[in-house]
Write a protein that holds these residues in place. Structure first.
Motif, PDB file in Angstrom:
ATOM      1  N   VAL A 115      -2.506  10.411  11.835  1.00  0.00           N
ATOM      2  CA  VAL A 115      -2.526   9.502  10.689  1.00  0.00           C
ATOM      3  C   VAL A 115      -1.678   8.264  10.985  1.00  0.00           C
ATOM      4  N   TRP A 116      -0.513   8.490  11.558  1.00  0.00           N
ATOM      5  CA  TRP A 116       0.371   7.368  11.886  1.00  0.00           C
ATOM      6  C   TRP A 116      -0.317   6.410  12.853  1.00  0.00           C
ATOM      7  N   ASP A 117      -0.897   6.963  13.911  1.00  0.00           N
ATOM      8  CA  ASP A 117      -1.493   6.115  14.939  1.00  0.00           C
ATOM      9  C   ASP A 117      -2.744   5.391  14.454  1.00  0.00           C
ATOM     10  N   GLN A 118      -3.566   6.058  13.652  1.00  0.00           N
ATOM     11  CA  GLN A 118      -4.840   5.464  13.248  1.00  0.00           C
ATOM     12  C   GLN A 118      -4.724   4.577  12.005  1.00  0.00           C
ATOM     13  N   LEU A 119      -3.680   4.812  11.184  1.00  0.00           N
ATOM     14  CA  LEU A 119      -3.665   4.112   9.903  1.00  0.00           C
ATOM     15  C   LEU A 119      -2.351   3.415   9.580  1.00  0.00           C
ATOM     16  N   VAL A 120      -1.240   4.086   9.800  1.00  0.00           N
ATOM     17  CA  VAL A 120       0.031   3.572   9.288  1.00  0.00           C
ATOM     18  C   VAL A 120       0.681   2.570  10.235  1.00  0.00           C
ATOM     19  N   LYS A 121       0.758   2.911  11.497  1.00  0.00           N
ATOM     20  CA  LYS A 121       1.561   2.155  12.463  1.00  0.00           C
ATOM     21  C   LYS A 121       1.228   0.673  12.474  1.00  0.00           C
ATOM     22  N   ASP A 122      -0.045   0.346  12.475  1.00  0.00           N
ATOM     23  CA  ASP A 122      -0.460  -1.049  12.645  1.00  0.00           C
ATOM     24  C   ASP A 122      -0.814  -1.737  11.334  1.00  0.00           C
ATOM     25  N   ASN A 123      -0.610  -1.071  10.206  1.00  0.00           N
ATOM     26  CA  ASN A 123      -0.884  -1.678   8.903  1.00  0.00           C
ATOM     27  C   ASN A 123       0.435  -1.865   8.162  1.00  0.00           C
ATOM     28  N   ASP A 124       0.987  -3.045   8.305  1.00  0.00           N
ATOM     29  CA  ASP A 124       2.324  -3.321   7.756  1.00  0.00           C
ATOM     30  C   ASP A 124       2.361  -3.215   6.236  1.00  0.00           C
ATOM     31  N   GLN A 125       1.211  -3.298   5.587  1.00  0.00           N
ATOM     32  CA  GLN A 125       1.188  -3.210   4.130  1.00  0.00           C
ATOM     33  C   GLN A 125       1.583  -1.819   3.636  1.00  0.00           C
ATOM     34  N   ILE A 126       1.423  -0.782   4.453  1.00  0.00           N
ATOM     35  CA  ILE A 126       1.813   0.569   4.043  1.00  0.00           C
ATOM     36  C   ILE A 126       3.324   0.692   4.177  1.00  0.00           C
ATOM     37  N   PHE A 127       4.006   0.805   3.059  1.00  0.00           N
ATOM     38  CA  PHE A 127       5.463   0.892   3.062  1.00  0.00           C
ATOM     39  C   PHE A 127       5.966   2.264   2.616  1.00  0.00           C
ATOM     40  N   LEU A 128       5.076   3.071   1.993  1.00  0.00           N
ATOM     41  CA  LEU A 128       5.476   4.380   1.467  1.00  0.00           C
ATOM     42  C   LEU A 128       4.320   5.350   1.657  1.00  0.00           C
ATOM     43  N   GLY A 178       7.948  -3.575  13.198  1.00  0.00           N
ATOM     44  CA  GLY A 178       9.396  -3.406  13.152  1.00  0.00           C
ATOM     45  C   GLY A 178       9.945  -3.205  11.762  1.00  0.00           C
ATOM     46  N   HIS A 179       9.068  -2.893  10.798  1.00  0.00           N
ATOM     47  CA  HIS A 179       9.494  -2.705   9.420  1.00  0.00           C
ATOM     48  C   HIS A 179       9.530  -1.226   9.058  1.00  0.00           C
ATOM     49  N   ASP A 180      10.402  -0.885   8.126  1.00  0.00           N
ATOM     50  CA  ASP A 180      10.562   0.505   7.714  1.00  0.00           C
ATOM     51  C   ASP A 180       9.363   0.996   6.898  1.00  0.00           C
ATOM     52  N   VAL A 181       8.941   2.202   7.211  1.00  0.00           N
ATOM     53  CA  VAL A 181       7.971   2.923   6.385  1.00  0.00           C
ATOM     54  C   VAL A 181       8.676   4.193   5.915  1.00  0.00           C
ATOM     55  N   HIS A 182       8.632   4.460   4.625  1.00  0.00           N
ATOM     56  CA  HIS A 182       9.289   5.621   4.052  1.00  0.00           C
ATOM     57  C   HIS A 182       8.256   6.739   3.896  1.00  0.00           C
ATOM     58  N   ARG A 234      10.472  -7.120   2.417  1.00  0.00           N
ATOM     59  CA  ARG A 234       9.569  -6.148   3.052  1.00  0.00           C
ATOM     60  C   ARG A 234       8.120  -6.597   2.997  1.00  0.00           C
ATOM     61  N   PHE A 235       7.731  -7.251   1.910  1.00  0.00           N
ATOM     62  CA  PHE A 235       6.338  -7.661   1.743  1.00  0.00           C
ATOM     63  C   PHE A 235       6.083  -9.088   2.224  1.00  0.00           C
ATOM     64  N   ALA A 236       7.117  -9.755   2.725  1.00  0.00           N
ATOM     65  CA  ALA A 236       6.987 -11.170   3.075  1.00  0.00           C
ATOM     66  C   ALA A 236       5.944 -11.411   4.159  1.00  0.00           C
ATOM     67  N   GLY A 237       5.751 -10.431   5.062  1.00  0.00           N
ATOM     68  CA  GLY A 237       4.816 -10.628   6.154  1.00  0.00           C
ATOM     69  C   GLY A 237       3.369 -10.730   5.714  1.00  0.00           C
ATOM     70  N   VAL A 240       0.833  -1.200   0.000  1.00  0.00           N
ATOM     71  CA  VAL A 240       0.000   0.000   0.000  1.00  0.00           C
ATOM     72  C   VAL A 240       0.870   1.254   0.000  1.00  0.00           C
ATOM     73  N   ILE A 241       0.516   2.192  -0.881  1.00  0.00           N
ATOM     74  CA  ILE A 241       1.082   3.538  -0.898  1.00  0.00           C
ATOM     75  C   ILE A 241       0.002   4.477  -0.376  1.00  0.00           C
TER      76      ILE A 241
END
Length: 601
Positions: free
Chosen positions: A236-249, A268-272, A344-347, A212-213
């Motif tokens: 935005v980070w707390d409600q959407l990004v932090k717990d959705n590992d599919q968002i990478f960018l 524990g994965h990087d989000v850009h 990165r997408f393996a999870g 997900v972008i």
């Protein structure tokens, strides 16, 4: 203003292909778009190629500012994107909000025909509301607006990538296909409500295997040179990004100058997180566009920022200010992002392991020998070809081979043996055919293919002049007097620089003929193939033809009736070191195979 195209060429990445958009899932509060599985866009992009581009257009508000703007820069940008679509393999365009300055219907009336450049070209794109596009004091439950009447769901339903919108129309998502997979892009409002965040989470949950972008207007700012989450960005980070590992960018505008941040999510994965905005620069940003060149073969996203409107101007008439804005090359506007996409997408979308294939599927016509190291270490490895060329284990000294569960992802047998070889003194174990094995007498006059799945040990081992597969007997034994007659009649191994070396005495030549490869990376699996069509030999690594293959014709392989060796080479018929690394399997076929046939029955 004279805008004659100056002939400046941009990169030409790819040939034209066919774009098929992703499937749409809708439900609950989703406003469903049309099914998208088979739509194409004029054969302009290649959705299977590992390289593709997403274009990002930030805050264009000063170009649509009552009677003070100029639509020419953004028009030039969109025309450029349409023109370069196949060259850049451009699959999607994302606008980051603040299309206009004052949220006026008259301003949207100016912007509407510019975006129709993309509509006419059937270029998939998204738009989201910035604070200048609507009443910025309200969240997305604000109701009707000129923005919504121009860029609401009704505009995007015609696009095959469109997946749906929130009931209020201010948030949408798209699914596009690129690099052989589907990708999901969220276009979120200036101030999403809690209900809209819940909608976004539901969209992601409905597409559990898609990377997900996230595009939104505000998320990070970079006043200090290093991007940080804004107050709203933290929401935005707390409600959407932090717990959705599919968002990478994530991509946002609103603030300037540009900046970027890498932040770890709950997994524990990087989000850009990238901020891009040029409204503060010459001519309201000059319609600058940021191009994200995804390269899944290189595990990299290359980012560049250009102004097509200025690029297309006559250089002789280009102003000094304009000339400085053609392309931004500082490290926040031109950079590369290393991402191991598979890892990165393996999870959420692990690459499926190709199923193991029984040996009988690989015994194709002409198979002279086929050995698989996919079982426990034993004294004998059976020849799966049925030709009786079984291998017997020989120990040089030191540790014996051991079984391993590691294998090349394309390997038919899902295991390997680890050969703990070395030299000075010679040590490790290898295998050889019996003295009377049928393979020993074969000369392969009509051509041959020799294949192996290999991984060189990555423990400081000296692989120089190490043998992988060889044939006992020297040039002298075969009546050859050229080159070094004490060299093997056949040897596949590695040079001092871990370069693949195929050195043989052909039947019809007095000297050795040598094919050279490039340096192989220790610790990485690769598939190695030597293919001879009865005249020329070619070395392939992972089905890619290498360079240094002799042009002079040669025929067959010299033989003196002695055994073949796997896991060792020799000099003057003396094995001086054992192979160090993994061997998955070896196949010898008495004809030339095409790359598509390499262990791919």
């Amino acid at each position: 203003m004279d805008q004659q195209y100056d002939g400046t060429s941009r990169r030409r990445l790819l040939q034209a292909g066919a774009l098929s958009a992703g499937a749409v899932v809708a439900g609950g509060v989703l406003d469903s778009g049309p099914a998208a599985a088979s739509t194409s866009y004029g054969g302009r992009v290649d959705t299977e190629h590992p390289r593709f581009t997403v274009a990002v257009v930030p805050d264009t508000q000063y170009q649509f500012d009552e009677d003070r703007g100029d639509p020419a820069p953004l028009t030039a940008t969109f025309n450029y994107l349409v023109e370069q679509r196949s060259a850049e393999n451009l699959v999607f365009v994302a606008h980051l909000g603040d299309v206009v300055e004052n949220a006026l219907a008259s301003e949207f009336a100016q912007a509407d025909p510019v975006f129709k450049v993309l509509d006419r070209a059937r270029m998939p794109y998204s738009v989201l509301a910035g604070n200048h596009d609507i009443d910025g004091s309200k969240d997305d439950s604000r109701g009707d607006s000129p923005y919504l009447r121009t860029f609401g769901p009704q505009r995007f339903r015609r696009m095959a990538t469109y997946g749906g919108s929130t009931a209020n129309g201010y948030n949408s998502y798209h699914v596009f296909r690129a690099a052989g997979r589907q990708w999901l892009l969220l276009a979120m409002d200036w101030r999403p409500s809690d209900a809209s965040f819940a909608w976004a989470r539901a969209v992601i949950a409905a597409h559990p295997k898609l990377p997900v972008i996230l595009t939104t207007h505000e998320l990070v700012y970079a006043d200090t040179g290093v991007a940080e989450l804004s107050d709203h960005g933290n929401r935005v980070w707390d409600q959407l990004v932090k717990d959705n590992d599919q968002i990478f960018l994530t991509l946002n505008g609103h603030f300037w100058p540009s900046g970027r941040l890498v932040k770890q999510n709950a997994a524990g994965h990087d989000v850009h997180l990238h901020l891009t905005n040029y409204q503060d620069r010459y001519y309201g940003g000059s319609g600058m566009v940021r191009l994200y060149h995804f390269d899944l073969a290189r595990n990299t996203i290359d980012v560049e920022t250009i102004a097509p409107w200025i690029l297309n101007q006559n250089p002789a008439k280009r102003s000094e200010l304009a000339a400085a804005e053609i392309e931004l090359t500082d490290d926040v506007n031109r950079f590369s992002v290393p991402i191991d996409f598979e890892q990165r997408f393996a999870g959420f979308a692990p690459v499926p392991v190709r199923p193991a294939r029984p040996a009988k599927q690989l015994v194709i016509p002409g198979t002279a020998a086929y050995w698989r190291f996919d079982g426990p270490v034993s004294e004998q490895v059976v020849d799966q070809s049925g030709q009786g060329n079984h291998l017997t284990r020989v120990q040089l000294g030191g540790d014996a081979p051991s079984a391993s569960g590691e294998f090349h992802p394309e390997q038919p047998g899902h295991a390997s043996w680890v050969f703990p070889g070395g030299k000075n003194p010679a040590r490790g174990g290898y295998l050889q055919t019996a003295d009377n094995a049928p393979l020993n007498k074969l000369t392969f006059r009509g051509g041959y293919t020799i294949e192996a799945f290999v991984k060189l040990a990555n423990d400081g081992q000296d692989h120089s002049w190490e043998g992988l597969i060889s044939r006992l007997g020297t040039g002298r034994d075969a009546g050859k007097t050229g080159s070094d007659p004490d060299e093997p009649v056949v040897k596949l191994g590695f040079s001092g620089g871990r370069q693949v070396q195929w050195a043989v005495y052909p039947l019809d030549r007095n000297d050795t003929f040598t094919n050279w490869g490039h340096e192989q990376v220790a610790g990485q699996w690769f598939h190695l193939a030597i293919v001879n069509d009865g005249r020329h030999s070619i070395v392939y690594v992972d089905s890619s033809e290498l360079l240094r293959n002799p042009a002079t014709p040669s025929n067959g392989l010299a033989a003196v009736g002695k055994p073949w060796l796997v896991g060792a080479g020799h000099y003057d018929n003396t094995v001086d070191q054992g192979f160090a690394g993994h061997i998955g399997e070896v196949r010898i076929v008495s004809r030339a195979l095409k790359p598509s046939q390499f262990l791919n029955a």
